[in-house]
Motif scaffolding. Structure first.
Motif, PDB file in Angstrom:
ATOM      1  N   UNK A  87       0.841  -1.207   0.000  1.00  0.00           N
ATOM      2  CA  UNK A  87       0.000   0.000   0.000  1.00  0.00           C
ATOM      3  C   UNK A  87       0.875   1.256   0.000  1.00  0.00           C
ATOM      4  N   UNK A  88       1.928   1.221   0.794  1.00  0.00           N
ATOM      5  CA  UNK A  88       2.822   2.374   0.897  1.00  0.00           C
ATOM      6  C   UNK A  88       3.409   2.732  -0.475  1.00  0.00           C
ATOM      7  N   UNK A  89       3.998   1.745  -1.109  1.00  0.00           N
ATOM      8  CA  UNK A  89       4.699   2.049  -2.366  1.00  0.00           C
ATOM      9  C   UNK A  89       3.719   2.332  -3.503  1.00  0.00           C
ATOM     10  N   UNK A  90       2.579   1.646  -3.508  1.00  0.00           N
ATOM     11  CA  UNK A  90       1.611   1.868  -4.591  1.00  0.00           C
ATOM     12  C   UNK A  90       0.981   3.246  -4.518  1.00  0.00           C
ATOM     13  N   UNK A  91       0.797   3.771  -3.313  1.00  0.00           N
ATOM     14  CA  UNK A  91       0.072   5.042  -3.164  1.00  0.00           C
ATOM     15  C   UNK A  91       0.993   6.240  -2.950  1.00  0.00           C
ATOM     16  N   UNK A  92       2.313   6.019  -2.932  1.00  0.00           N
ATOM     17  CA  UNK A  92       3.203   7.151  -2.641  1.00  0.00           C
ATOM     18  C   UNK A  92       3.081   8.256  -3.690  1.00  0.00           C
ATOM     19  N   UNK A  93       3.109   7.875  -4.949  1.00  0.00           N
ATOM     20  CA  UNK A  93       3.048   8.901  -5.997  1.00  0.00           C
ATOM     21  C   UNK A  93       1.722   9.667  -5.932  1.00  0.00           C
ATOM     22  N   UNK A  94       0.629   8.937  -5.709  1.00  0.00           N
ATOM     23  CA  UNK A  94      -0.690   9.577  -5.635  1.00  0.00           C
ATOM     24  C   UNK A  94      -0.796  10.507  -4.444  1.00  0.00           C
ATOM     25  N   UNK A  95      -0.279  10.051  -3.307  1.00  0.00           N
ATOM     26  CA  UNK A  95      -0.354  10.883  -2.105  1.00  0.00           C
ATOM     27  C   UNK A  95       0.517  12.129  -2.264  1.00  0.00           C
ATOM     28  N   UNK A  96       1.692  11.949  -2.896  1.00  0.00           N
ATOM     29  CA  UNK A  96       2.567  13.107  -3.110  1.00  0.00           C
ATOM     30  C   UNK A  96       1.909  14.085  -4.089  1.00  0.00           C
ATOM     31  N   UNK A  97       1.209  13.552  -5.098  1.00  0.00           N
ATOM     32  CA  UNK A  97       0.509  14.426  -6.052  1.00  0.00           C
ATOM     33  C   UNK A  97      -0.581  15.201  -5.324  1.00  0.00           C
ATOM     34  N   UNK A  98      -1.285  14.515  -4.408  1.00  0.00           N
ATOM     35  CA  UNK A  98      -2.303  15.229  -3.623  1.00  0.00           C
ATOM     36  C   UNK A  98      -1.654  16.345  -2.787  1.00  0.00           C
ATOM     37  N   UNK A  99      -0.530  16.040  -2.148  1.00  0.00           N
ATOM     38  CA  UNK A  99       0.129  17.037  -1.299  1.00  0.00           C
ATOM     39  C   UNK A  99       0.522  18.255  -2.134  1.00  0.00           C
ATOM     40  N   UNK A 100       1.044  17.983  -3.336  1.00  0.00           N
ATOM     41  CA  UNK A 100       1.432  19.091  -4.215  1.00  0.00           C
ATOM     42  C   UNK A 100       0.211  19.903  -4.635  1.00  0.00           C
ATOM     43  N   UNK A 101      -0.921  19.210  -4.805  1.00  0.00           N
ATOM     44  CA  UNK A 101      -2.138  19.918  -5.243  1.00  0.00           C
ATOM     45  C   UNK A 101      -2.690  20.834  -4.164  1.00  0.00           C
ATOM     46  N   UNK A 102      -2.173  20.696  -2.949  1.00  0.00           N
ATOM     47  CA  UNK A 102      -2.642  21.550  -1.844  1.00  0.00           C
ATOM     48  C   UNK A 102      -2.012  22.946  -1.899  1.00  0.00           C
TER      49      UNK A 102
END
Ligand SMILES: Cc1cc2nc3c(=O)[nH]c(=O)nc-3n(C[C@H](O)[C@H](O)[C@H](O)COP(=O)(O)OP(=O)(O)OC[C@H]3O[C@@H](n4cnc5c(N)ncnc54)[C@H](O)[C@@H]3O)c2cc1C
Length: 482
Positions: A87-102
């Motif tokens: 879960x960690x590695x699969x969602x890292x890019x998505x979570x980082x993209x969300x953080x950037x979108x903030x």
């Protein structure tokens, strides 16, 4: 179920939950989750023990990284929970993209050498990411979250429609909520819990390379509600630190990263660890605190200091500073001599190290470096073989500094808290260091895990509450409002 350390009378709590969710901890994972649930219109209360936001993230180097794949992580951390690692590695890019979108100040995704890849907090400096973390907190507040500082989670019990949560501090209060998320940053600041889970004496033996607020309040409350502990409760992540009083804001810059290039001896004059195990010598502390006197000695020569002491070479986010000068200024024991013979004499005189044995160990180490047989040493030396040949020679008294506990509350890959029977406890979530088991003897990025676990737990909160915006795609497509 009784409230633990409640400091407040549960009888005065209102009958209906006034909060959709209470998040304990306004550090990195807690603020990730607070931003997501607040964006979705949930009524969120964040309880924070400290006087401001950010937790350990505010005193970190700000490198939010993760390994490139779960296979890579599993090879490196074989004792971690495979489901959490995936879960960690699969969602890292998505979570980082969300953080950037903030709209927060953050670098582009970049390669970080052997670590993997990641994004780096901008606007602060190593050891001071307070501005970034304040912006995260302000954004959550601007989107409707309430944050109460100086208001530590003191206990929780099941309520009529969720949980009754008590907060301590100067203004004790009791609140009701439908969901409760633990994000209190681990139990490394709690000597009794370290003794219990890591080993008797760990609490006194370890140097605290973390905020003292991280005392395992989330773990304690979760256990009282029926949660199970994760795997790897005895494992720690941290670094070698000079054995001196280091202020909180210098924990990052004064870390002895050159330990992975030094020879490490204990008071008996013996090497007890492969100094280079782990990405960043992060395993030394596990055996380091068990050595005589709880301390150990970094031995290096001028060449090693010149090449790795000032510029660690690990990341441009780590500052170039004359660490040895600062260690001396803060009173650390730094010995210097023109030969290895004189250095071990100094070690004996000032630190009661067995000089004869120390000299023997250093000679064997040097010989092994010169004939390429460091792998045959016991313990072996798997990387960075560098004979100590260039005077002056140095010895620094050091300790294993704990940054985070690797075990914690047992969770599933979506951040639900699990009981002993592996069944999710309704309405309970954990993230960040509180959510244990993803790492073990070695680790793969704490800010990365805190980002992803906070993100996934918040998505679960939304999904479980039937909120509309519960998929990663929907979240990232939202225009940045902050
Ligand atoms: C010096 C240093 C440098 C680091 N550098 C890096 C790095 O570059 N990259 C990396 O990946 N990791 C790094 N880390 C580790 C990383 O910062 C932390 O592991 C990460 O912040 C953990 O996130 P978290 O949300 O679990 O906890 P935290 O960010 O620590 O937040 C936990 C919060 O909970 C609060 N809290 C504690 N008890 C209670 C309670 N009873 N009630 C309410 N609130 C409570 C704390 O005050 C804190 O604000 C570093 C850590 C340190 C100390």
């Amino acid at each position: 179920m009784a409230l633990i350390n409640s400091g407040a009378d549960p009888g005065v709590a209102p009958a209906r939950p006034q909060w959709d969710i209470v998040i304990a901890g306004a550090g990195f994972s807690g603020l990730v989750a607070a931003n997501i649930v607040a964006d979705a219109g949930m009524k969120a209360l964040v309880l924070e023990a400290g006087v401001g936001p950010g937790g350990c993230a505010a005193i970190s180097a700000g490198i939010i990284w993760a390994p490139l794949s779960s296979e890579e992580l599993a090879a490196y951390v074989p004792d971690g929970d495979p489901a959490l690692q995936l879960a960690y590695c699969e969602h890292f890019q998505g979570a980082a993209a969300w953080l950037r979108s903030c709209g927060l100040p953050i670098s582009d995704m970049q390669a970080l050498g052997s670590l993997g890849n990641g994004v780096v907090m901008q606007g602060g400096r190593s050891g001071d990411q307070g501005q970034f973390m304040s912006l995260m907190a302000s954004r959550a507040q601007a989107h409707g979250a309430t944050i109460r500082y100086g208001s530590p989670l003191a206990g929780a019990c099941a309520g009529a429609d969720g949980y009754v949560v008590s907060a301590g501090g100067a203004h004790p209060a009791t609140v009701q909520c439908r969901a409760l998320l633990f994000a209190t940053g681990g139990f490394q600041g709690n000597r009794a819990l370290l003794d219990r889970f890591v080993g008797a004496g760990a609490g006194d033996g370890l140097f605290l390379r973390s905020l003292p607020e991280c005392t395992g309040a989330g773990l304690t409350a979760a256990l009282s509600l029926g949660a199970a502990t994760s795997r790897n409760m005895h494992n720690l992540y941290g670094h070698t630190m000079p054995d001196a009083a280091v202020s909180i804001d210098e924990l990052q810059p004064l870390t002895a990263y050159l330990a992975a290039h030094s020879v490490i001896l204990n008071r008996d004059g013996i090497r007890f660890v492969d100094e280079t195990e782990g990405h960043l010598e992060e395993t030394t502390l596990e055996s380091g605190w068990r050595q005589p006197g709880g301390c150990y000695f970094l031995i290096f020569d001028s060449k090693i200091y010149r090449e790795h002491g000032v510029d660690t070479g690990i990341s441009s986010a780590l500052p170039k500073i004359d660490r040895m000068r600062r260690w001396r200024e803060i009173g650390a024991s730094v010995l210097q001599a023109d030969s290895l013979e004189s250095l071990v004499d100094e070690l004996h005189r000032h630190e009661h190290v067995d000089a004869q044995q120390a000299f023997k160990t250093l000679l064997s180490y040097n010989e092994a470096c010169l004939d390429g047989s460091t792998g045959a040493l016991d313990p072996s030396r798997s990387r960075n073989p560098s004979a100590l040949t260039e005077p002056p020679f140095f010895a620094v008294r050091a300790r294993g500094g704990v940054t985070a506990t690797c075990g914690g509350i047992r969770v599933d890959a979506s951040g639900h808290v699990l009981g002993e029977d592996q069944v999710a406890l309704p309405g309970l979530y954990a993230a960040g260091v509180d959510a244990g088991g993803v790492f073990g003897r070695t680790y793969g990025g704490l800010l990365g895990w805190s980002l992803v676990s906070g993100y996934l737990a918040a998505l679960s909160v939304l999904r479980d509450a039937g909120a509309a915006k519960a998929s990663p795609q929907q979240l990232v497509k939202q225009p940045a409002k902050g």
